[in-house]
Design a protein around this motif. Structure first.
Motif, short mmCIF file in Angstrom:
data_model
loop_
_atom_site.label_atom_id
_atom_site.label_comp_id
_atom_site.label_asym_id
_atom_site.label_seq_id
_atom_site.Cartn_x
_atom_site.Cartn_y
_atom_site.Cartn_z
N VAL A 80 59.48 18.40 -4.16
CA VAL A 80 60.39 17.88 -5.19
C VAL A 80 59.93 18.22 -6.59
O VAL A 80 60.65 18.82 -7.40
CB VAL A 80 60.60 16.36 -5.02
N MET A 81 58.70 17.81 -6.95
CA MET A 81 58.23 18.01 -8.32
C MET A 81 58.10 19.49 -8.69
O MET A 81 58.55 19.90 -9.76
CB MET A 81 56.91 17.27 -8.53
N PRO A 82 57.49 20.33 -7.82
CA PRO A 82 57.47 21.76 -8.16
C PRO A 82 58.87 22.34 -8.32
O PRO A 82 59.10 23.16 -9.22
CB PRO A 82 56.74 22.39 -6.96
N PRO A 172 51.54 15.36 -18.53
CA PRO A 172 52.49 16.00 -17.60
C PRO A 172 51.93 16.24 -16.22
O PRO A 172 52.67 16.27 -15.24
CB PRO A 172 52.84 17.32 -18.31
N PHE A 173 50.61 16.41 -16.11
CA PHE A 173 50.01 16.64 -14.80
C PHE A 173 50.08 15.38 -13.94
O PHE A 173 50.29 15.46 -12.72
CB PHE A 173 48.56 17.10 -14.96
N ALA A 174 49.93 14.22 -14.57
CA ALA A 174 50.09 12.96 -13.83
C ALA A 174 51.53 12.78 -13.38
O ALA A 174 51.80 12.34 -12.26
CB ALA A 174 49.66 11.78 -14.71
N ASP A 175 52.48 13.16 -14.25
CA ASP A 175 53.89 13.05 -13.88
C ASP A 175 54.26 14.04 -12.79
O ASP A 175 55.08 13.75 -11.92
CB ASP A 175 54.77 13.26 -15.11
N ALA A 179 53.04 9.99 -10.66
CA ALA A 179 52.23 8.80 -10.91
C ALA A 179 53.03 7.64 -11.48
O ALA A 179 52.61 6.48 -11.35
CB ALA A 179 51.08 9.15 -11.86
N ASN A 180 54.18 7.90 -12.11
CA ASN A 180 54.93 6.85 -12.79
C ASN A 180 56.34 6.74 -12.22
O ASN A 180 56.87 7.72 -11.67
CB ASN A 180 55.01 7.14 -14.29
N PRO A 181 56.99 5.57 -12.37
CA PRO A 181 58.36 5.42 -11.89
C PRO A 181 59.34 6.39 -12.55
O PRO A 181 60.35 6.75 -11.96
CB PRO A 181 58.70 3.96 -12.25
N THR A 182 59.05 6.78 -13.79
CA THR A 182 59.96 7.68 -14.51
C THR A 182 59.43 9.11 -14.54
O THR A 182 59.77 9.89 -15.43
CB THR A 182 60.15 7.18 -15.96
N SER A 183 58.62 9.48 -13.54
CA SER A 183 57.97 10.79 -13.55
C SER A 183 58.96 11.95 -13.53
O SER A 183 58.73 12.98 -14.18
CB SER A 183 57.02 10.92 -12.36
N ILE A 184 60.06 11.82 -12.80
CA ILE A 184 61.00 12.93 -12.70
C ILE A 184 61.61 13.25 -14.07
O ILE A 184 61.70 14.42 -14.47
CB ILE A 184 62.11 12.64 -11.67
N ALA A 186 60.25 12.59 -16.93
CA ALA A 186 59.15 13.16 -17.73
C ALA A 186 58.93 14.63 -17.41
O ALA A 186 58.70 15.45 -18.32
CB ALA A 186 57.87 12.36 -17.49
N VAL A 187 59.02 14.99 -16.14
CA VAL A 187 58.87 16.39 -15.74
C VAL A 187 60.02 17.24 -16.28
O VAL A 187 59.82 18.38 -16.73
CB VAL A 187 58.79 16.51 -14.20
N VAL A 188 61.24 16.67 -16.27
CA VAL A 188 62.40 17.38 -16.84
C VAL A 188 62.17 17.67 -18.32
O VAL A 188 62.42 18.79 -18.80
CB VAL A 188 63.69 16.55 -16.65
#
Length: 460
Positions: A80-82, A172-175, A179-184, A186-188
């Protein structure tokens, strides 16, 4: 271990091999997924009928079945994240115009929040229409323990400005690691800035900029190859997930809270009709759209994970519906955390409307309804994408409306059954957001949309 356990496991493995044999036939991808769905339902019913939901043998068997079901979901979560990062990065880098990024984001978010407002209103209507009330429901020790175990302080205590700030990545590496509820989100944002930097590099140094763009394109092709490898496992994952849900469902709890299940699915069906209406108004054939979206919605229904559906969602929008990669990437990524129609729209609105009469509030009061819809819409930003998103949304909305939260715990026994429909609706919302956005901007490839692809999984 008892002999029955080994029999269950042997039959499960045999059915997986039988499902694998389907690949020798030239069946469409959807038919293979549907075969897994039906097979899981039938096998789950047999196990439930023989052992009962509370059987130790069944629980032990399901624990091993989960290696396939939960393992598949974990593989999807792995990519998902990649996938989100490279999709957004590639999308922005291809724009060559920063103003286009603002248009895509603004339209997509507006559609997601607008449909969430409608979903909240539909949830209120469903409760009033069916006469549901929380009056008389008793919270037992099990539900109390569940409610006390929920860790909601770090989210529910945030003010709106703090919630908005949490979207901006400080690490950004933690996101990227979730690591956080709002990581997606943050990655965007991080990927968008990287994409804008690539655009600026092309303007300043064409040679190096083109190399960067070529590298981004190569990375995207690489990630998509990985995604397709995982997606091919969908029939087996769906089979295992459906077996678990059907075999372990508590029949007594379903009967006891059956009216709430009926009301929930009434609201979900109405929202699917609303989605179809919005597509029709936008000039898109809703029947053809849902036919092309069906494999993704089927997976969302069985997996109960909007985030895990992201790879299939992007694949469907770009390869079968004709949405550009840039718009599909934004709609899917934002739709996983903003404005989820089922988890953050219908569910908290229904619970608030059920609880209101027990504390002397008139749920028919127009001002109260307007306030509830507003709070539901605002709370849908950045919360629904986390695990148990519907529960967390309800635990934010109910206190904000001055209502007790005990009803949330009372519904845990039927959560899986309702969550299946809610998740499918969430994914549908993100898909129509991308489709309508591309239609508004004139970017939709009608040739791809009109093509009869028979739900085949792209092989390249």
């Amino acid at each position: 271990m008892p002999l029955a356990f080994f029999i269950n496991l042997s039959v499960f493995i045999a059915l997986l091999f039988a499902l694998a044999s389907v690949s020798h036939f030239r069946w469409s991808f959807f038919v293979k997924v549907f075969s897994g769905l039906v097979g899981g339902i039938l096998f789950g019913l047999v196990l439930h009928f023989i052992y009962g939901a509370d059987s130790t043998v069944l629980k032990k068997s399901v624990e091993w079945f989960n290696i396939v079901g939960n393992g598949y979901v974990r593989l999807l979560q792995m990519v998902v994240m990649p996938l989100v990062f490279i999709s957004i990065l590639s999308s922005v880098a291809r724009l060559h115009d920063a103003s286009s990024l603002g248009k895509i984001s603004a339209i997509t978010i507006c559609i997601l929040l607008f449909t969430t407002m409608i979903a909240a209103l539909v949830g209120i209507f469903a409760v009033i229409f069916t006469g549901l009330s929380a009056q008389g429901l008793v919270q037992r020790a099990t539900e109390t323990a569940y409610l006390n175990a929920l860790d909601i302080g770090h989210i529910s205590d945030l003010t709106v400005p703090q919630l908005i700030l949490s979207f901006i990545p400080s690490n950004p590496f933690a996101d990227l690691a979730g690591a956080n509820p709002t990581s997606i989100i943050a990655v965007v944002i991080f990927a968008s800035f990287c994409g804008l930097a690539a655009i600026q590099l092309v303007h300043d140094d064409v040679l190096r900029g083109e190399r960067v763009l070529q590298t981004i394109n190569t990375l995207q092709l690489w990630i998509m190859k990985l995604v397709r490898q995982v997606i091919r496992l969908t029939p087996y994952g769906v089979f295992a997930l459906m077996t678990r849900v059907v075999a372990t469902s508590d029949a007594n709890a379903i009967l006891k809270l059956g009216l709430f299940i009926i009301a929930s699915y009434l609201a979900i069906i109405i929202m699917f009709v609303v989605h179809g209406g919005l597509l029709a108004v936008s000039g898109i054939n809703p029947i053809r759209f849902f036919k092309k979206a069906l494999p993704v919605l089927t997976f969302a229904f069985t997996s109960r994970s909007s985030a895990a559906s992201i790879p299939m969602n992007i694949e469907a929008q770009t390869q079968r519906i004709g949405v550009p990669q840039a718009i599909a990437g934004f709609s899917v990524s934002l739709g996983a955390t903003i404005g989820q129609n089922g988890c953050a729209g219908i569910y908290p609105a229904m619970l608030a409307t059920m609880v209101a009469p027990t504390v002397g509030i008139n749920p028919f009061d127009p001002l109260w309804i307007a306030m509830l819809i507003s709070i539901v819409t605002v709370s849908s930003i950045g919360v629904a994408g986390i695990g148990g998103g519907a529960t967390f949304s309800a635990l934010i909305v109910l206190p904000a409306m001055g209502l007790p939260v005990t009803l949330v715990a009372l519904l845990i026994s039927i959560e899986p059954l309702i969550d299946m429909g809610r998740t499918a609706l969430n994914v549908s919302g993100s898909m129509i957001a991308g489709t309508i956005t591309s239609q508004i901007l004139g970017e939709m490839d009608k040739g791809v949309f009109d093509r009869d692809d028979k739900h085949k999984l792209p092989s390249r």
